[in-house]
Design an enzyme around this catalytic site. Structure first.
Site, mmCIF file in Angstrom:
data_model
loop_
_atom_site.group_PDB
_atom_site.id
_atom_site.type_symbol
_atom_site.label_atom_id
_atom_site.label_comp_id
_atom_site.label_asym_id
_atom_site.label_seq_id
_atom_site.Cartn_x
_atom_site.Cartn_y
_atom_site.Cartn_z
ATOM 1 C CG HIS A 221 5.394 95.936 44.211
ATOM 2 N ND1 HIS A 221 6.755 95.855 44.297
ATOM 3 C CD2 HIS A 221 5.048 97.103 44.823
ATOM 4 C CE1 HIS A 221 7.210 96.924 44.934
ATOM 5 N NE2 HIS A 221 6.200 97.689 45.263
ATOM 6 C CD GLU A 224 0.507 99.079 44.868
ATOM 7 O OE1 GLU A 224 1.273 98.467 44.105
ATOM 8 O OE2 GLU A 224 0.762 100.204 45.319
ATOM 9 C CG ASP A 313 4.936 101.689 48.549
ATOM 10 O OD1 ASP A 313 5.911 101.042 48.117
ATOM 11 O OD2 ASP A 313 3.881 101.827 47.902
#
Ligand SMILES: O=c1[nH]cnc2c1ncn2[C@H]1C[C@H](O)[C@@H](CO)O1
Ligand SMILES: [Zn+2]
Length: 387
Positions: A221, A224, A313
């Site tokens: 990840h 973001e 997600d």
């Protein structure tokens, strides 16, 4: 919108936008979906009752679904993540994990997903005494059960697990080893997740170096809630195969007043190396990583031929599904079935299963599925006359 497949041979074919029903039937590939972010609200309530968890904010399934969406709508990743306390709380027993995983596979299949990589953090499911291995085995069992039930209902889906380590914790190497142990038994790769600011991926270099030595796969990840440095570290220090979100790569792309596009070094690297971007539009709107569907960076990244993919997600927190994500994009960017196929093939190319299997999925499942949908207009009179 651009489409590489609008060639001369397509002149007679209307490039109309797909209907919601066609979107649902279209074969879809999902690379970024959290198991603990995709429970059915009714299941959360039933599991809470069965395990004595009394901290749920609502006991009616519809109201609970709305509560998750609204609580996750805060504009901050940290607050978004707080909602997972409730889902993880009811996923502490073997039976609960089997059930949640089975329902996940069933729900994805019913939505037309043919291949999915679903992630979760085994370290978050140990409170009632399960071992890490028991957690992985329960989830695998659930996925196999869900695949079977889907098949009975006329859907085909294949689900692989990604094991996530939480970036604020210190178990990444252990979880990476677990992913490696189960790599031929349902686990296809590794990931790190959790709050991004203050927890750079380089904290877990030992885990990434271990996985590289084992020729294993991982996604991170990155980009973001935090910008380019996080993407740069994920790629150039950690060696990520894919980027979870990666939306902030847009910060390294300049558009001049005359429309000329200039990519910075990092954005060029991401595009040149075909680094897959696991983009999750609705989630990004909720955490403040994007302002609207129309302005979501996926539109420009698709035009510039980055390897962009579309993902959910957290279906529960975002009140979404793969079909809904595509519906939003079709509305915002006027995408056609060709665009949907492009995103889907991108995703399948980027999956962590072996090359021959990815190729067969593309040629034998995805392309024929889209060809079928794209040819429906030819038979529209037959359909209306017999309707
Ligand atoms: O979008 C996300 N960014 C960072 N972490 C996330 C995101 N969605 C879910 N998570 C966290 C919360 C879950 O408990 C964990 C494992 O699935 O991953
Ligand atoms: Zn995520």
């Amino acid at each position: 919108m651009t489409s590489a497949t609008h060639s001369g041979t397509d002149l007679s074919r209307p490039s109309s936008q797909p209907t919601p029903e066609q979107i649902r039937r279209a074969p879809k590939v999902l690379l970024h979906d959290h198991l603990d972010g995709g429970l059915r609200p009714a299941t959360v309530i039933e599991l809470a009752a069965a395990t004595g968890y009394d901290k749920l904010p609502e006991t009616d399934a519809d109201k609970l679904g709305v509560w998750f969406r609204e609580a996750a709508d805060s504009g901050s990743l940290e607050r978004y993540l707080e909602t997972f306390a409730h889902t993880c709380a009811v996923m502490q027993t073997r039976d609960a994990l089997v059930r949640v995983a089975a329902e996940c596979a069933e729900d994805l299949a019913a939505d037309g997903v043919v291949y999915a990589e679903v992630r979760y953090a085994p370290e978050q499911h140990l409170e009632a005494g399960l071992t890490l291995e028991q957690v992985v085995e329960a989830v695998n069992e659930g996925f196999r059960e869900g695949e079977r039930r889907a098949r009975e209902n006329g859907h085909r889906i294949r689900v692989g697990a990604l094991l996530t380590a939480m970036r604020h914790a210190a178990r990444a190497l252990e979880i990476a080893e677990l992913a490696n142990t189960y790599r031929d038994q349902g686990v296809v790769g590794f990931d790190i997740a959790g709050a991004e600011a203050g927890f750079p991926p380089t904290r877990h270099l030992d885990a990434f170096e271990y996985l590289k030595r084992e020729n294993n796969h991982f996604t991170i990840h990155a980009g973001e809630a935090f910008g380019l440095p996080s993407i740069w570290q994920a790629l150039q220090w950690c060696g990520a195969d894919r980027l979870g979100h990666g939306v902030r790569i847009i910060d390294d792309i300049e558009i001049a007043e005359n429309g000329t596009v200039k990519l910075g070094r990092l954005a060029s690297y991401v595009r040149d190396k075909r680094i897959p971007l696991e983009m999750c539009p609705t989630s990004n709107l909720q955490t403040g990583a994007a302002t609207s569907y129309e302005e979501h960076p996926i539109g420009l990244l698709r035009e510039l031929h980055f390897r962009a993919t579309v993902n959910t997600d957290n279906r529960l927190m975002s009140g979404t599904s793969m079909s809904r994500e595509f519906e939003h994009l079709v509305k915002a960017f006027g995408y056609t079935l060709d665009d949907m196929q492009w995103f889907t093939v991108n995703a399948m190319k980027s999956a962590f299963i072996p090359f021959d299997e990815r190729l067969a999925m593309i040629n034998d499942v995805i392309k024929p599925g889209y060809a079928e949908l794209k040819s429906e207009w030819l038979f529209r009179h037959t359909v209306t006359e017999t309707a």
